[in-house]
Design a protein around this motif. Structure first.
Motif, PDB file in Angstrom:
ATOM      1  N   GLY A  69       6.050  -7.579  16.579  1.00 34.10           N
ATOM      2  CA  GLY A  69       6.951  -7.049  15.775  1.00 34.10           C
ATOM      3  C   GLY A  69       7.549  -7.878  14.511  1.00 34.10           C
ATOM      4  N   SER A  70       7.233  -9.227  14.595  1.00 27.89           N
ATOM      5  CA  SER A  70       7.495 -10.165  13.279  1.00 27.89           C
ATOM      6  C   SER A  70       6.309 -10.272  12.446  1.00 27.89           C
ATOM      7  CB  SER A  70       8.314 -11.387  13.887  1.00 27.89           C
ATOM      8  OG  SER A  70       7.333 -12.182  14.729  1.00 27.89           O
ATOM      9  N   GLU A  71       5.223 -10.263  13.015  1.00 26.80           N
ATOM     10  CA  GLU A  71       4.069 -10.396  12.344  1.00 26.80           C
ATOM     11  C   GLU A  71       3.678  -9.274  11.093  1.00 26.80           C
ATOM     12  OE1 GLU A  71       0.361 -10.951  14.573  1.00 26.80           O
ATOM     13  OE2 GLU A  71       1.555 -12.153  15.737  1.00 26.80           O
ATOM     14  N   GLN A  72       2.914  -9.694   9.925  1.00 25.55           N
ATOM     15  CA  GLN A  72       2.464  -8.872   8.916  1.00 25.55           C
ATOM     16  C   GLN A  72       0.986  -8.640   9.029  1.00 25.55           C
ATOM     17  OE1 GLN A  72       4.111  -7.061   6.414  1.00 25.55           O
ATOM     18  NE2 GLN A  72       6.214  -7.666   7.121  1.00 25.55           N
ATOM     19  N   PRO A  73       0.462  -7.434   8.813  1.00 28.96           N
ATOM     20  CA  PRO A  73      -0.760  -7.252   8.988  1.00 28.96           C
ATOM     21  C   PRO A  73      -1.278  -8.295   7.768  1.00 28.96           C
ATOM     22  CG  PRO A  73       0.008  -5.226   9.064  1.00 28.96           C
ATOM     23  CD  PRO A  73       1.239  -6.042   8.864  1.00 28.96           C
ATOM     24  N   PRO A  74      -2.407  -8.805   8.063  1.00 26.20           N
ATOM     25  CA  PRO A  74      -3.177 -10.013   7.254  1.00 26.20           C
ATOM     26  C   PRO A  74      -3.517  -9.802   5.796  1.00 26.20           C
ATOM     27  CG  PRO A  74      -4.743  -9.123   8.905  1.00 26.20           C
ATOM     28  CD  PRO A  74      -3.475  -8.383   9.248  1.00 26.20           C
ATOM     29  N   SER A  75      -4.020  -8.849   5.474  1.00 25.77           N
ATOM     30  CA  SER A  75      -4.356  -8.430   3.977  1.00 25.77           C
ATOM     31  C   SER A  75      -3.273  -8.005   2.982  1.00 25.77           C
ATOM     32  CB  SER A  75      -5.465  -7.464   4.082  1.00 25.77           C
ATOM     33  OG  SER A  75      -5.920  -7.393   2.785  1.00 25.77           O
ATOM     34  N   LEU A 133       0.943  -3.480  -5.436  1.00 22.24           N
ATOM     35  CA  LEU A 133      -0.413  -3.855  -5.788  1.00 22.24           C
ATOM     36  C   LEU A 133      -1.195  -2.407  -6.212  1.00 22.24           C
ATOM     37  CD1 LEU A 133      -1.133  -6.365  -2.960  1.00 22.24           C
ATOM     38  CD2 LEU A 133      -0.807  -6.717  -5.394  1.00 22.24           C
ATOM     39  N   VAL A 134      -1.007  -1.255  -5.686  1.00 15.73           N
ATOM     40  CA  VAL A 134      -1.671  -0.160  -6.021  1.00 15.73           C
ATOM     41  C   VAL A 134      -1.439   0.155  -7.585  1.00 15.73           C
ATOM     42  CG1 VAL A 134      -2.010   2.322  -5.668  1.00 15.73           C
ATOM     43  CG2 VAL A 134      -1.847   0.875  -3.745  1.00 15.73           C
ATOM     44  N   ASP A 135      -0.120   0.026  -7.768  1.00 14.58           N
ATOM     45  CA  ASP A 135       0.335   0.314  -9.129  1.00 14.58           C
ATOM     46  C   ASP A 135      -0.344  -0.620 -10.113  1.00 14.58           C
ATOM     47  OD1 ASP A 135       2.111   2.329  -8.581  1.00 14.58           O
ATOM     48  OD2 ASP A 135       3.869   1.324  -8.710  1.00 14.58           O
ATOM     49  N   PHE A 143      -5.586  -3.799  -5.818  1.00  8.89           N
ATOM     50  CA  PHE A 143      -5.663  -3.149  -4.288  1.00  8.89           C
ATOM     51  C   PHE A 143      -7.044  -2.523  -4.132  1.00  8.89           C
ATOM     52  CE2 PHE A 143      -3.763  -1.011  -0.630  1.00  8.89           C
ATOM     53  CZ  PHE A 143      -3.076  -2.237  -0.186  1.00  8.89           C
ATOM     54  N   ALA A 144      -7.412  -2.730  -2.967  1.00  7.53           N
ATOM     55  CA  ALA A 144      -8.621  -1.675  -2.634  1.00  7.53           C
ATOM     56  C   ALA A 144      -8.344  -1.105  -1.154  1.00  7.53           C
ATOM     57  CB  ALA A 144      -9.932  -2.471  -2.416  1.00  7.53           C
ATOM     58  N   PHE A 145      -8.816   0.190  -1.118  1.00  7.84           N
ATOM     59  CA  PHE A 145      -8.702   1.050   0.067  1.00  7.84           C
ATOM     60  C   PHE A 145     -10.154   0.748   0.971  1.00  7.84           C
ATOM     61  CE2 PHE A 145      -5.931   2.798  -2.964  1.00  7.84           C
ATOM     62  CZ  PHE A 145      -4.544   2.838  -2.261  1.00  7.84           C
ATOM     63  N   VAL A 146      -9.838   0.574   2.133  1.00 10.26           N
ATOM     64  CA  VAL A 146     -11.071   0.297   2.855  1.00 10.26           C
ATOM     65  C   VAL A 146     -11.194   1.127   4.183  1.00 10.26           C
ATOM     66  CG1 VAL A 146     -12.253  -1.302   4.425  1.00 10.26           C
ATOM     67  CG2 VAL A 146     -10.968  -2.438   2.146  1.00 10.26           C
ATOM     68  N   PRO A 147     -12.043   2.065   4.202  1.00  8.24           N
ATOM     69  CA  PRO A 147     -13.164   2.445   3.380  1.00  8.24           C
ATOM     70  C   PRO A 147     -12.787   3.241   2.226  1.00  8.24           C
ATOM     71  CG  PRO A 147     -13.511   3.785   5.152  1.00  8.24           C
ATOM     72  CD  PRO A 147     -12.229   3.051   5.557  1.00  8.24           C
ATOM     73  N   LEU A 164      -5.143   7.055   3.177  1.00  8.85           N
ATOM     74  CA  LEU A 164      -4.312   5.913   3.081  1.00  8.85           C
ATOM     75  C   LEU A 164      -3.179   5.792   2.024  1.00  8.85           C
ATOM     76  CD1 LEU A 164      -7.068   3.572   3.254  1.00  8.85           C
ATOM     77  CD2 LEU A 164      -5.356   3.626   4.986  1.00  8.85           C
ATOM     78  N   ARG A 165      -3.422   6.664   0.861  1.00  7.71           N
ATOM     79  CA  ARG A 165      -2.186   6.795   0.021  1.00  7.71           C
ATOM     80  C   ARG A 165      -1.155   7.603   0.654  1.00  7.71           C
ATOM     81  NH1 ARG A 165      -2.458   5.690  -5.515  1.00  7.71           N
ATOM     82  NH2 ARG A 165      -4.470   4.962  -6.309  1.00  7.71           N
ATOM     83  N   ASP A 166      -1.490   8.547   1.031  1.00  8.09           N
ATOM     84  CA  ASP A 166      -0.447   9.749   1.931  1.00  8.09           C
ATOM     85  C   ASP A 166       0.380   8.629   2.788  1.00  8.09           C
ATOM     86  OD1 ASP A 166      -1.252  11.844   0.283  1.00  8.09           O
ATOM     87  OD2 ASP A 166      -2.312  12.741   1.951  1.00  8.09           O
ATOM     88  N   ALA A 167      -0.443   7.892   3.702  1.00  8.07           N
ATOM     89  CA  ALA A 167       0.402   7.149   4.472  1.00  8.07           C
ATOM     90  C   ALA A 167       1.174   6.204   3.937  1.00  8.07           C
ATOM     91  CB  ALA A 167      -0.775   6.409   5.465  1.00  8.07           C
ATOM     92  N   LEU A 168       0.880   5.633   2.942  1.00  7.76           N
ATOM     93  CA  LEU A 168       1.782   4.671   2.248  1.00  7.76           C
ATOM     94  C   LEU A 168       2.943   5.523   1.780  1.00  7.76           C
ATOM     95  CD1 LEU A 168      -0.398   2.235   0.004  1.00  7.76           C
ATOM     96  CD2 LEU A 168       1.107   1.541   2.139  1.00  7.76           C
ATOM     97  N   LEU A 169       2.891   6.679   1.109  1.00  7.04           N
ATOM     98  CA  LEU A 169       3.874   7.638   0.606  1.00  7.04           C
ATOM     99  C   LEU A 169       4.740   7.804   1.993  1.00  7.04           C
ATOM    100  CD1 LEU A 169       2.253   9.568  -1.993  1.00  7.04           C
ATOM    101  CD2 LEU A 169       3.776   7.601  -2.315  1.00  7.04           C
TER     102      LEU A 169
END
Length: 103
Positions: free
Chosen positions: A3-9, A45-47, A51-55, A62-67
């Motif tokens: 719960g306290s970790e951030q995803p790596p990238s 970072l998108v703005d 930033f890269a979306f993978v894939p 992925l944009r929708d998920a961020l929103l």
């Protein structure tokens, strides 16, 4: 990931990262505020086009998920959020279906 970790990238966003965040949120291991902050860091970072979306084919999903995650901490009253845990679980399932062919 705990719960306290951030995803790596911070320079790329993957389907697995979003699923990790949605899982942590759905299991209430992360607060809505933590998830919104995570999404906000990436959206900045998108703005900046840093930033890269993978894939790359998953960019719309992925944009929708961020929103979705950017607004996850919106409240309709001092003690009630716009989105409940069931909304998160439903969105997570929909996202997973949407991207399953891209993994």
């Amino acid at each position: 990931m705990t719960g306290s970790e951030q995803p790596p990238s911070l320079k790329a966003l993957s389907i697995n990262e979003v699923l990790q965040v949605l899982t942590l949120l759905g299991q209430e291991q992360w607060t809505k505020e933590q998830a919104a902050q995570w999404a906000n860091q990436r959206w900045q970072l998108v703005d900046q086009d840093a930033f890269a979306f993978v894939p790359a084919q998953a960019e719309p999903a992925l944009r929708d998920a961020l929103l979705f995650l950017l607004g996850i901490d919106l409240q309709v009253s001092p003690d009630e959020y716009l989105h409940c845990t069931e909304d998160v679980l439903r969105y997570s399932s929909q996202f997973e279906q949407q991207v399953k062919h891209l993994r």
